[in-house]
Scaffold this motif. Sequence first.
Motif, PDB file in Angstrom:
ATOM      1  N   LYS A  74       0.827  -1.217   0.000  1.00  0.00           N
ATOM      2  CA  LYS A  74       0.000   0.000   0.000  1.00  0.00           C
ATOM      3  C   LYS A  74       0.857   1.262   0.000  1.00  0.00           C
ATOM      4  O   LYS A  74       0.512   2.263   0.629  1.00  0.00           O
ATOM      5  CB  LYS A  74      -0.958   0.016   1.194  1.00  0.00           C
ATOM      6  CG  LYS A  74      -1.807  -1.241   1.366  1.00  0.00           C
ATOM      7  CD  LYS A  74      -2.712  -1.480   0.169  1.00  0.00           C
ATOM      8  CE  LYS A  74      -3.594  -2.701   0.359  1.00  0.00           C
ATOM      9  NZ  LYS A  74      -4.389  -3.025  -0.846  1.00  0.00           N
ATOM     10  N   ILE A  75       1.986   1.203  -0.704  1.00  0.00           N
ATOM     11  CA  ILE A  75       2.846   2.384  -0.845  1.00  0.00           C
ATOM     12  C   ILE A  75       2.640   2.959  -2.235  1.00  0.00           C
ATOM     13  O   ILE A  75       2.904   2.270  -3.235  1.00  0.00           O
ATOM     14  CB  ILE A  75       4.332   2.037  -0.635  1.00  0.00           C
ATOM     15  CG1 ILE A  75       4.549   1.454   0.765  1.00  0.00           C
ATOM     16  CG2 ILE A  75       5.214   3.256  -0.851  1.00  0.00           C
ATOM     17  CD1 ILE A  75       5.962   0.951   1.002  1.00  0.00           C
ATOM     18  N   PRO A  76       2.157   4.197  -2.368  1.00  0.00           N
ATOM     19  CA  PRO A  76       1.899   4.764  -3.693  1.00  0.00           C
ATOM     20  C   PRO A  76       3.199   5.058  -4.450  1.00  0.00           C
ATOM     21  O   PRO A  76       4.221   5.390  -3.840  1.00  0.00           O
ATOM     22  CB  PRO A  76       1.138   6.051  -3.384  1.00  0.00           C
ATOM     23  CG  PRO A  76       1.555   6.427  -2.004  1.00  0.00           C
ATOM     24  CD  PRO A  76       1.805   5.124  -1.281  1.00  0.00           C
ATOM     25  N   PHE A  77       3.141   4.951  -5.769  1.00  0.00           N
ATOM     26  CA  PHE A  77       4.347   5.135  -6.572  1.00  0.00           C
ATOM     27  C   PHE A  77       4.009   5.745  -7.923  1.00  0.00           C
ATOM     28  O   PHE A  77       2.871   5.685  -8.397  1.00  0.00           O
ATOM     29  CB  PHE A  77       5.066   3.799  -6.773  1.00  0.00           C
ATOM     30  CG  PHE A  77       4.232   2.764  -7.482  1.00  0.00           C
ATOM     31  CD1 PHE A  77       4.295   2.620  -8.865  1.00  0.00           C
ATOM     32  CD2 PHE A  77       3.373   1.935  -6.773  1.00  0.00           C
ATOM     33  CE1 PHE A  77       3.515   1.679  -9.514  1.00  0.00           C
ATOM     34  CE2 PHE A  77       2.597   0.982  -7.418  1.00  0.00           C
ATOM     35  CZ  PHE A  77       2.664   0.855  -8.796  1.00  0.00           C
ATOM     36  N   LEU A  78       5.038   6.353  -8.538  1.00  0.00           N
ATOM     37  CA  LEU A  78       4.960   6.884  -9.891  1.00  0.00           C
ATOM     38  C   LEU A  78       6.131   6.328 -10.680  1.00  0.00           C
ATOM     39  O   LEU A  78       7.223   6.157 -10.141  1.00  0.00           O
ATOM     40  CB  LEU A  78       5.057   8.417  -9.922  1.00  0.00           C
ATOM     41  CG  LEU A  78       4.026   9.272  -9.208  1.00  0.00           C
ATOM     42  CD1 LEU A  78       4.433   9.480  -7.765  1.00  0.00           C
ATOM     43  CD2 LEU A  78       3.904  10.617  -9.912  1.00  0.00           C
ATOM     44  N   TYR A  79       5.898   6.082 -11.952  1.00  0.00           N
ATOM     45  CA  TYR A  79       6.994   5.697 -12.831  1.00  0.00           C
ATOM     46  C   TYR A  79       7.655   6.938 -13.428  1.00  0.00           C
ATOM     47  O   TYR A  79       6.969   7.909 -13.781  1.00  0.00           O
ATOM     48  CB  TYR A  79       6.489   4.823 -13.979  1.00  0.00           C
ATOM     49  CG  TYR A  79       6.097   3.423 -13.591  1.00  0.00           C
ATOM     50  CD1 TYR A  79       7.056   2.456 -13.324  1.00  0.00           C
ATOM     51  CD2 TYR A  79       4.762   3.048 -13.510  1.00  0.00           C
ATOM     52  CE1 TYR A  79       6.700   1.162 -12.985  1.00  0.00           C
ATOM     53  CE2 TYR A  79       4.393   1.758 -13.173  1.00  0.00           C
ATOM     54  CZ  TYR A  79       5.372   0.825 -12.910  1.00  0.00           C
ATOM     55  OH  TYR A  79       5.010  -0.462 -12.571  1.00  0.00           O
ATOM     56  N   ILE A  80       8.970   6.897 -13.522  1.00  0.00           N
ATOM     57  CA  ILE A  80       9.724   7.899 -14.277  1.00  0.00           C
ATOM     58  C   ILE A  80      10.630   7.114 -15.211  1.00  0.00           C
ATOM     59  O   ILE A  80      11.591   6.486 -14.765  1.00  0.00           O
ATOM     60  CB  ILE A  80      10.552   8.815 -13.353  1.00  0.00           C
ATOM     61  CG1 ILE A  80       9.618   9.592 -12.431  1.00  0.00           C
ATOM     62  CG2 ILE A  80      11.411   9.766 -14.163  1.00  0.00           C
ATOM     63  CD1 ILE A  80      10.331  10.542 -11.503  1.00  0.00           C
TER      64      ILE A  80
END
Length: 455
Positions: A74-80
């Motif tokens: 439940k850790i939010p993430f974004l791709y770069i």
Amino acid sequence: MSEKILIVEDEFIVANDLKIILIKAGYEVCGIAASVEDARVLIDTQKPNWVLLDIILKGDLTGIDLAWELEKKKIPFLYISANTNHSILNAVKETQPYGFLVKPFRERDLFVMLDIARYKYNFEKGNALENVPKKTSLKENKNLEIIGKNQKLLDLIHKIEIVAPTETSVMILGESGTGKEKIAHLIHSLSANNTKPLVVVNCAALPESLIESELFGHERGAFTGADSLRIGKFEQANGGTIFLDEIGELPLDSQVKLLRVLQEKEIERLGGEATIKLNVRIIAATNRCLPSEVAEGRFRLDLYYRLNVFPLELPPLRDRKEDLDDLANYFLQKYALKSKRSIDTISAKALQQLHDYNWPGNIRELEHLIERSVLLATGNEIEEFDILQDFPTIKKEAENGILSMEDMEREHIMNALSLCNGKVYGAGGAAELLKISPSTLFSKIKKLKIKQGYF
């Protein structure tokens, strides 16, 4: 307390630049990891609030592998990432990230994407959002044409009630004829800026050579034929809302310019030097599958995530047939009054026809059918609908079980038009699918007498 961000990136220079940018903006960078193994250690010890995640990392595991672990934790993430090929994007979509930033990017792009991601995360978790007015209620407004009790429709109404009073960008998804423009008008009417303009732009109707002028305006003398100043659509919508319908039809060059306007919130008229600041809410709509368009290289991934902050998906009419009776009677009253006809009922046989039909044209097709039937009715009741005559089914069986060459060609073209949602030419159109020129396809449509319900 500032948010803790973990950077998972195997290129040290890129990772270090990101760290400097984030710290300068007030974030706490709790570590840099070049591999999934390193990231696991930092996740367990540092407990980051967000993870910025590259796809290609050192070792055998990728950022996508780590994304599944983050989802479980439940850790939010974004791709770069710079990797946007078809298979990668499909895998990325499955992990449900809160954003995707394409390398190279500007600092402003990073912070806009972080803001969007944070908003989406807070919304999903039900956290209170700052500066959001009290939720409005559509049920209290008797003038709004929201008809039906289908659960998907009720869920959509609930989302509209939440997002309408905010300034959040909205993406309306759905097939042709489901009422996307009506939903855009509804959102604007319930917004805080409803006294300001709502400017509607049909992106599919803009000539490619005039898109920039239409959207952003031009100064007198900017090009041959520019005899006077023109105020573009964005400037016309300043303080209000701009509705970009059929956003998937914009060419890539125009998408780059649109993305810059959305990020910077300012424009320059063509041929001008002055920068014009804007305060415009964006509502976009499409009947295309934009992730597929991204994968095929026809739509920019960064623009997709910039617009897709709050998606609203309209269900097709075939998935809400329990609403058919209410919709049909609503349109009956509307067009009986408009045409001054004393028609007030639809027979049980006619209603059953509506339920037996699959509605490729959705609510728009139903409305046109009711309007036509009201005008043709001879009594005070619609006894039967002439659906099959006006909208023939694609399948057609010959008496001996074999179709003629003409019927086979007709069926093949109608299947292609159906798959392309009625679009004849351009990217994703039936002409492209059939590998023939648009003029040839139009000629065949006319020759084979294919009804307009298919395109």
